[in-house]
Design a protein around this motif. Structure first.
Motif, PDB file in Angstrom:
ATOM      1  N   GLY A 222     -20.168  -7.615  30.246  1.00  0.00           N
ATOM      2  CA  GLY A 222     -21.362  -7.898  30.001  1.00  0.00           C
ATOM      3  C   GLY A 222     -22.563  -8.207  30.528  1.00  0.00           C
ATOM      4  O   GLY A 222     -22.722  -7.646  31.375  1.00  0.00           O
ATOM      5  N   ILE A 223     -23.053  -8.342  29.559  1.00  0.00           N
ATOM      6  CA  ILE A 223     -24.688  -8.023  29.233  1.00  0.00           C
ATOM      7  C   ILE A 223     -25.193  -9.124  29.308  1.00  0.00           C
ATOM      8  O   ILE A 223     -25.654  -9.473  27.864  1.00  0.00           O
ATOM      9  N   PRO A 224     -25.908  -9.205  30.351  1.00  0.00           N
ATOM     10  CA  PRO A 224     -26.459 -10.834  29.776  1.00  0.00           C
ATOM     11  C   PRO A 224     -28.033 -10.976  29.481  1.00  0.00           C
ATOM     12  O   PRO A 224     -28.454 -11.850  30.175  1.00  0.00           O
ATOM     13  N   PHE A 225     -28.350 -10.792  28.452  1.00  0.00           N
ATOM     14  CA  PHE A 225     -29.788  -9.530  28.294  1.00  0.00           C
ATOM     15  C   PHE A 225     -29.455  -9.838  26.617  1.00  0.00           C
ATOM     16  O   PHE A 225     -28.890  -9.683  25.891  1.00  0.00           O
ATOM     17  N   CYS A 226     -30.677 -10.745  26.425  1.00  0.00           N
ATOM     18  CA  CYS A 226     -30.604 -11.107  24.820  1.00  0.00           C
ATOM     19  C   CYS A 226     -32.570 -10.698  24.426  1.00  0.00           C
ATOM     20  O   CYS A 226     -33.061 -11.114  25.564  1.00  0.00           O
ATOM     21  N   PRO A 227     -32.884 -10.582  23.107  1.00  0.00           N
ATOM     22  CA  PRO A 227     -34.635 -10.162  23.057  1.00  0.00           C
ATOM     23  C   PRO A 227     -35.036 -11.765  22.927  1.00  0.00           C
ATOM     24  O   PRO A 227     -36.475 -11.890  23.471  1.00  0.00           O
ATOM     25  N   THR A 228     -34.315 -12.507  22.826  1.00  0.00           N
ATOM     26  CA  THR A 228     -35.205 -14.767  22.887  1.00  0.00           C
ATOM     27  C   THR A 228     -32.999 -15.009  22.673  1.00  0.00           C
ATOM     28  O   THR A 228     -32.334 -14.055  22.372  1.00  0.00           O
ATOM     29  N   THR A 229     -33.463 -16.270  23.092  1.00  0.00           N
ATOM     30  CA  THR A 229     -32.565 -16.847  22.937  1.00  0.00           C
ATOM     31  C   THR A 229     -32.508 -18.064  21.128  1.00  0.00           C
ATOM     32  O   THR A 229     -33.956 -18.486  21.734  1.00  0.00           O
ATOM     33  N   CYS A 230     -31.008 -17.713  21.248  1.00  0.00           N
ATOM     34  CA  CYS A 230     -30.701 -18.922  20.010  1.00  0.00           C
ATOM     35  C   CYS A 230     -31.410 -20.080  19.857  1.00  0.00           C
ATOM     36  O   CYS A 230     -30.451 -21.522  21.038  1.00  0.00           O
ATOM     37  N   LEU A 231     -31.941 -20.632  18.684  1.00  0.00           N
ATOM     38  CA  LEU A 231     -31.086 -22.445  19.304  1.00  0.00           C
ATOM     39  C   LEU A 231     -30.360 -22.800  19.790  1.00  0.00           C
ATOM     40  O   LEU A 231     -30.555 -24.042  20.344  1.00  0.00           O
ATOM     41  N   TYR A 232     -29.420 -22.292  18.816  1.00  0.00           N
ATOM     42  CA  TYR A 232     -28.550 -22.936  19.063  1.00  0.00           C
ATOM     43  C   TYR A 232     -27.280 -22.810  20.496  1.00  0.00           C
ATOM     44  O   TYR A 232     -25.786 -22.419  20.698  1.00  0.00           O
ATOM     45  N   CYS A 233     -27.563 -21.557  20.718  1.00  0.00           N
ATOM     46  CA  CYS A 233     -27.181 -20.320  21.676  1.00  0.00           C
ATOM     47  C   CYS A 233     -27.055 -21.223  23.359  1.00  0.00           C
ATOM     48  O   CYS A 233     -27.879 -21.477  23.549  1.00  0.00           O
ATOM     49  N   SER A 234     -25.441 -21.365  23.619  1.00  0.00           N
ATOM     50  CA  SER A 234     -25.297 -21.413  25.316  1.00  0.00           C
ATOM     51  C   SER A 234     -24.692 -21.023  25.613  1.00  0.00           C
ATOM     52  O   SER A 234     -23.797 -20.690  27.359  1.00  0.00           O
ATOM     53  N   PHE A 235     -24.620 -19.399  25.168  1.00  0.00           N
ATOM     54  CA  PHE A 235     -23.759 -17.641  26.307  1.00  0.00           C
ATOM     55  C   PHE A 235     -24.990 -17.524  27.179  1.00  0.00           C
ATOM     56  O   PHE A 235     -25.959 -17.919  27.493  1.00  0.00           O
ATOM     57  N   THR A 236     -24.664 -16.880  28.468  1.00  0.00           N
ATOM     58  CA  THR A 236     -24.881 -16.441  29.830  1.00  0.00           C
ATOM     59  C   THR A 236     -25.771 -15.243  28.835  1.00  0.00           C
ATOM     60  O   THR A 236     -25.604 -14.619  28.729  1.00  0.00           O
ATOM     61  N   SER A 237     -27.234 -15.453  28.955  1.00  0.00           N
ATOM     62  CA  SER A 237     -27.843 -14.586  28.320  1.00  0.00           C
ATOM     63  C   SER A 237     -29.362 -14.948  29.315  1.00  0.00           C
ATOM     64  O   SER A 237     -29.497 -15.630  29.054  1.00  0.00           O
ATOM     65  N   TYR A 238     -30.535 -14.107  29.368  1.00  0.00           N
ATOM     66  CA  TYR A 238     -31.800 -13.629  29.585  1.00  0.00           C
ATOM     67  C   TYR A 238     -32.461 -13.150  29.002  1.00  0.00           C
ATOM     68  O   TYR A 238     -32.503 -12.184  28.291  1.00  0.00           O
ATOM     69  N   PRO A 239     -33.767 -13.626  28.955  1.00  0.00           N
ATOM     70  CA  PRO A 239     -35.346 -12.628  27.187  1.00  0.00           C
ATOM     71  C   PRO A 239     -34.779 -10.951  28.659  1.00  0.00           C
ATOM     72  O   PRO A 239     -35.519 -11.167  29.590  1.00  0.00           O
ATOM     73  N   ILE A 240     -34.906 -10.473  27.718  1.00  0.00           N
ATOM     74  CA  ILE A 240     -34.352  -9.535  27.958  1.00  0.00           C
ATOM     75  C   ILE A 240     -36.668  -8.642  28.466  1.00  0.00           C
ATOM     76  O   ILE A 240     -36.393  -7.530  29.385  1.00  0.00           O
ATOM     77  N   GLU A 241     -37.143  -9.249  27.849  1.00  0.00           N
ATOM     78  CA  GLU A 241     -38.832  -8.985  28.582  1.00  0.00           C
ATOM     79  C   GLU A 241     -38.453  -9.342  29.584  1.00  0.00           C
ATOM     80  O   GLU A 241     -39.530  -8.620  30.758  1.00  0.00           O
ATOM     81  N   LYS A 242     -38.109  -9.925  30.412  1.00  0.00           N
ATOM     82  CA  LYS A 242     -38.476 -10.496  31.911  1.00  0.00           C
ATOM     83  C   LYS A 242     -37.924  -9.558  32.825  1.00  0.00           C
ATOM     84  O   LYS A 242     -37.984  -9.631  34.152  1.00  0.00           O
ATOM     85  N   TRP A 243     -36.720  -8.527  32.334  1.00  0.00           N
ATOM     86  CA  TRP A 243     -36.079  -7.796  33.006  1.00  0.00           C
ATOM     87  C   TRP A 243     -36.389  -6.808  32.727  1.00  0.00           C
ATOM     88  O   TRP A 243     -35.256  -5.620  33.478  1.00  0.00           O
ATOM     89  N   ARG A 244     -37.777  -6.435  32.239  1.00  0.00           N
ATOM     90  CA  ARG A 244     -38.321  -4.779  31.279  1.00  0.00           C
ATOM     91  C   ARG A 244     -38.488  -4.000  32.663  1.00  0.00           C
ATOM     92  O   ARG A 244     -39.126  -4.386  33.998  1.00  0.00           O
TER      93      ARG A 244
END
Length: 506
Positions: free
Chosen positions: A195-217
């Motif tokens: 599992g890689i819990p990072f995304c470019p942004t969080t989509c309006l409908y999404c509830s998966f474990t993901s965090y904006p990649i910019e905050k972890w750059r």
């Protein structure tokens, strides 16, 4: 608001989920209170199951077609909520003989409620009273047991009142799954999920474990360090067992920089014997996360399958749901992957996205057909509690969400016209239109991992924040699971605890 008066709370979730399919978005109360439109109630007696709907009305009426009605004031009638003049009560003739059989009793309760709710609302659900997420498992299990297809068809019709189309689809997919899974060793074999819990942004409908990649750059190395530790432990515990499939999901794995992907794939090759792996999938789901360098890393490490997921090919919808890429970018990244030699590319689409209509769906399918992916996964929008679309209703409550049988049929027809066959299916709670998610693929391009995760036929060892390890004990018909914490900081600081949780079941 709907009131729930339930004698046995073991069936509360099943009843609530069925009600939600008829009354999506409705609130539920467990006690008698003001503002309740109607009540539903279950009662268990000596070998009998009774259900009823209470509401303001002048007459009682049997809506089930297979039971009896109890008149107001009779001794055998349940206690009536104050102020309600009548109710509708059914006492099934297909009651289970043994109420200690939870599954059989649940099916009867849900079937009776379904009949009554269908009559009350004038609506029928494509899956009947089925609310579980794995309808094909019903057919696959029975095929494995040697049942004939016509017997499975009769069972699903009688027990769940599912439509003929959905029963046929379930059996077709189950038969295909059975063939695809035949080479696997359920007892010793396993699959690996990373599992890689990072995304470019969080989509309006999404509830998966993901965090904006910019905050972890610049800090993703902290996550990889913890992940490597969990992977090292998992490799030791599974040593000597054949690894069948590997799947990188998230989040969006390609949110990581190319050097992180290189480090992760290199470490994986050092730790695990990949010589017998049947497929290796990496989700490159967000086109705005894909670069030539990242695709070259995946190609150089022998990744056999990737996903490039537009969800829709309508720009206005992409902007609305928070996907920061263009339709043209989807096409560019797809052709880039083809030029680099990727010959198994999946694309995900979502039916029921906010403000989309039949013309939007038709346009999306035409664009996808022109690209020619190797597999197509068609989702029905499911809005989870953690999604922004649900959490901020005052902002998004006016958005029109529709998913129709025509949309589902059009997507299925498009996939088959492209030479694809349905190979796996699953459902989720709160799905628009109460439909399903279906994976289609060209011959030889089906994703075995997708089947395994849905049918729970094999152990899946999962590493990373927000992942769930599922261990299957085939000879005992038993499954156990353990979960990792979702929050990345917590995962990093508690990695030893995550490993200890696995020690209990691996």
């Amino acid at each position: 608001m709907i009131g729930l008066l339930i004698q046995d709370n073991r069936y509360e979730q099943d009843i609530r989920e069925l009600l939600m399919s008829f009354y999506p978005g409705e609130a539920y109360a467990h006690e008698v209170k003001d503002g309740v439109d109607f009540y539903v109630e279950t009662r268990l007696g000596d070998g009998t199951v009774s259900v009823c709907i209470w509401e303001n009305g002048a007459a009682s009426e049997d809506l089930s077609g297979n039971g009896t009605v109890m008149e107001p004031g009779k001794d055998q009638a349940p206690s009536r909520p104050e102020g309600l003049k009548g109710w509708k009560l059914s006492d099934s003739r297909t009651r289970p003989s043994d109420l200690s059989d939870h599954s059989a009793t649940k099916n009867v309760i849900k079937k009776m409620f379904y009949l009554m709710l269908a009559a009350r609302t004038g609506k029928e659900m494509p899956w009947g009273s089925l609310t579980g997420i794995r309808p094909t498992k019903i057919a696959l299990t029975r095929l494995e047991e040697g049942w004939k297809e016509e017997d499975i068809r009769s069972f699903m019709k009688e027990t769940y009142l599912a439509s003929d189309d959905k029963i046929d689809l379930s059996i077709e997919i189950a038969a295909r799954e059975k063939k695809l899974l035949e080479p696997l060793d359920y007892e010793r074999g396993y699959s690996l999920y990373v599992g890689i819990p990072f995304c470019p942004t969080t989509c309006l409908y999404c509830s998966f474990t993901s965090y904006p990649i910019e905050k972890w750059r610049g800090r993703t190395g902290l996550y990889l360090e913890a992940l490597f530790k969990e992977l090292e432990y998992t490799a030791r515990k599974m040593e000597g067992r054949p690894l069948d499939t590997v799947y990188f999901g998230g989040g969006t794995p390609t949110s990581l920089p190319a050097e992180d992907l290189e480090a992760l794939l290199s470490r994986l090759e050092q730790l695990f014997d990949l010589s017998r792996v049947l497929e290796f999938t990496v989700e490159a789901g967000r086109p705005d996360s894909i670069t030539p360098d990242k695709l070259k890393v995946l190609r150089d490490h022998g990744i056999t399958r990737i996903s490039i997921n537009p969800q829709t090919m309508n720009q206005k919808t992409l902007d609305l749901i928070g996907r920061h890429h263009t339709v043209e970018m989807v096409k560019e990244r797809f052709y880039m992957a083809r030029e680099l030699g990727f010959d198994n590319i999946n694309m995900d689409l979502i039916m029921g996205l906010p403000e989309e209509n039949m013309d939007d769906v038709r346009r999306t399918l035409e664009e996808v057909r022109a690209l020619g992916p190797d597999s197509l996964t068609v989702h029905s929008l499911a809005i989870k509690r953690a999604a922004r679309l649900n959490m901020f209703r005052e902002e998004y409550g006016g958005l029109k969400i529709q998913n129709t049988p025509e949309m589902i049929e059009l997507s299925a027809a498009c996939a088959r016209e492209m030479g694809m066959e349905p190979y796996y299916l699953y459902r989720q709670k709160n799905m628009a239109g109460n439909f399903e998610n279906v994976g289609y693929s060209l011959p030889g391009k089906a994703c075995i991992y997708n089947i395994l995760i849905m049918e729970e036929m094999q152990t899946i060892a999962a590493c990373g924040a927000g992942t769930t390890t599922k261990v299957v004990f085939p000879s005992e018909n038993r499954r156990e699971r353990c979960e990792n914490v979702k929050e990345v900081e917590q995962y990093i600081s508690r990695i030893d605890e995550m490993i200890q949780r696995k020690e209990r079941i691996l």
